[in-house]
Motif scaffolding. Structure first.
Motif, short mmCIF file in Angstrom:
data_model
loop_
_atom_site.label_atom_id
_atom_site.label_comp_id
_atom_site.label_asym_id
_atom_site.label_seq_id
_atom_site.Cartn_x
_atom_site.Cartn_y
_atom_site.Cartn_z
N TYR A 94 -7.97 34.27 -54.14
CA TYR A 94 -9.29 34.71 -54.63
C TYR A 94 -10.42 33.99 -53.90
O TYR A 94 -11.47 34.58 -53.64
CB TYR A 94 -9.40 34.53 -56.14
CG TYR A 94 -8.64 35.56 -56.92
CD1 TYR A 94 -8.96 36.92 -56.82
CD2 TYR A 94 -7.59 35.20 -57.75
CE1 TYR A 94 -8.26 37.88 -57.53
CE2 TYR A 94 -6.89 36.16 -58.47
CZ TYR A 94 -7.23 37.49 -58.35
OH TYR A 94 -6.54 38.44 -59.06
N ILE A 95 -10.23 32.73 -53.57
CA ILE A 95 -11.25 32.01 -52.79
C ILE A 95 -11.41 32.68 -51.43
O ILE A 95 -12.53 32.90 -50.97
CB ILE A 95 -10.88 30.51 -52.65
CG1 ILE A 95 -11.06 29.81 -54.00
CG2 ILE A 95 -11.73 29.85 -51.56
CD1 ILE A 95 -10.51 28.40 -54.04
N PHE A 118 -22.96 27.92 -48.75
CA PHE A 118 -22.43 27.44 -50.01
C PHE A 118 -21.35 26.40 -49.79
O PHE A 118 -20.71 26.35 -48.76
CB PHE A 118 -21.92 28.58 -50.92
CG PHE A 118 -20.76 29.37 -50.39
CD1 PHE A 118 -19.45 28.94 -50.57
CD2 PHE A 118 -20.97 30.58 -49.75
CE1 PHE A 118 -18.38 29.69 -50.11
CE2 PHE A 118 -19.91 31.33 -49.29
CZ PHE A 118 -18.61 30.89 -49.46
N SER A 119 -21.22 25.56 -50.80
CA SER A 119 -20.11 24.60 -50.84
C SER A 119 -19.21 25.04 -51.98
O SER A 119 -19.60 25.85 -52.83
CB SER A 119 -20.63 23.18 -51.06
OG SER A 119 -21.34 23.10 -52.28
N MET A 120 -17.99 24.51 -52.00
CA MET A 120 -17.03 24.95 -52.99
C MET A 120 -16.26 23.75 -53.54
O MET A 120 -15.94 22.82 -52.80
CB MET A 120 -16.03 25.93 -52.36
CG MET A 120 -15.14 26.57 -53.37
SD MET A 120 -13.36 26.58 -53.07
CE MET A 120 -12.96 25.44 -51.88
N ARG A 121 -16.02 23.79 -54.84
CA ARG A 121 -15.18 22.81 -55.49
C ARG A 121 -14.14 23.58 -56.30
O ARG A 121 -14.48 24.39 -57.16
CB ARG A 121 -16.00 21.92 -56.43
CG ARG A 121 -15.19 20.85 -57.14
CD ARG A 121 -16.01 20.06 -58.14
NE ARG A 121 -16.63 20.87 -59.17
CZ ARG A 121 -16.02 21.31 -60.27
NH1 ARG A 121 -14.75 21.04 -60.48
NH2 ARG A 121 -16.67 22.03 -61.17
N ALA A 122 -12.87 23.38 -55.99
CA ALA A 122 -11.79 24.08 -56.68
C ALA A 122 -11.08 23.12 -57.62
O ALA A 122 -11.02 21.92 -57.37
CB ALA A 122 -10.79 24.65 -55.67
N GLY A 123 -10.55 23.67 -58.71
CA GLY A 123 -9.83 22.87 -59.67
C GLY A 123 -10.08 23.39 -61.07
O GLY A 123 -10.13 24.59 -61.30
N VAL A 124 -10.29 22.47 -62.00
CA VAL A 124 -10.58 22.86 -63.38
C VAL A 124 -12.08 23.07 -63.52
O VAL A 124 -12.88 22.21 -63.15
CB VAL A 124 -10.08 21.79 -64.37
CG1 VAL A 124 -10.47 22.15 -65.80
CG2 VAL A 124 -8.56 21.66 -64.26
N GLY A 134 -10.03 27.41 -61.43
CA GLY A 134 -11.04 28.21 -60.76
C GLY A 134 -11.75 27.44 -59.67
O GLY A 134 -11.25 26.43 -59.17
N ALA A 135 -12.95 27.92 -59.35
CA ALA A 135 -13.76 27.30 -58.30
C ALA A 135 -15.23 27.48 -58.63
O ALA A 135 -15.63 28.47 -59.24
CB ALA A 135 -13.44 27.94 -56.94
#
Length: 146
Positions: A94-95, A118-124, A134-135
């Protein structure tokens, strides 16, 4: 007619990510049922780890407004039983789909003065009192100001 920020937010909600339900700011539910997942929601509040919608600069001389907007990708509740390893493969897919969709329309249908970043942080990711795998995508936009 929508203003510059409202128009950009509407265009963000209209970006199509295969297999994901995307919610506009005014249509975002307070809580999500399993049938509504995976989902993309635009964070309405300020502060915390994800800045939500945060004006980060205005320049009257050149007619531009810099804004940070957080877009959450929610896959499945952490309590859903599939665990991190079970969610990670779907989350990565999905990312990738999200990144492809943003790359295909980096000006959000002409709403932005320059291509989004954009920046991205994945996890909870926490939303509506529930923890999801999610992210969080934190966008930086430059908008034209008339």
């Amino acid at each position: 007619m929508a203003g510059i920020l409202a128009g950009a937010l509407a265009n963000l909600a209209n970006v199509s990510v295969t297999g994901v339900t995307s919610y506009a700011v005014d249509e975002t539910p307070d809580a999500l049922a399993r049938a509504q997942l995976p989902a993309l929601v635009i964070m309405p509040e300020l502060g915390g780890e994800s800045p939500g919608l945060e004006p980060s600069g205005f320049s009257a001389g050149d007619g531009k407004l810099a804004v940070r907007v957080t877009h959450l990708l929610l896959i499945v509740p952490v309590t859903g039983g599939i665990g991190l390893r079970g969610a990670l493969v779907d989350l990565a897919d999905y990312i990738d789909l999200y990144v492809d969709a943003m790359a295909a329309d980096p000006l959000l249908d002409g709403a932005l003065a320059t291509a989004l970043r954009f920046s991205m942080r994945a996890g909870v990711v926490r939303y509506g009192g529930v923890d999801y795998h999610g992210a969080a995508f934190t966008h930086t936009w430059t908008l034209h100001v008339d």
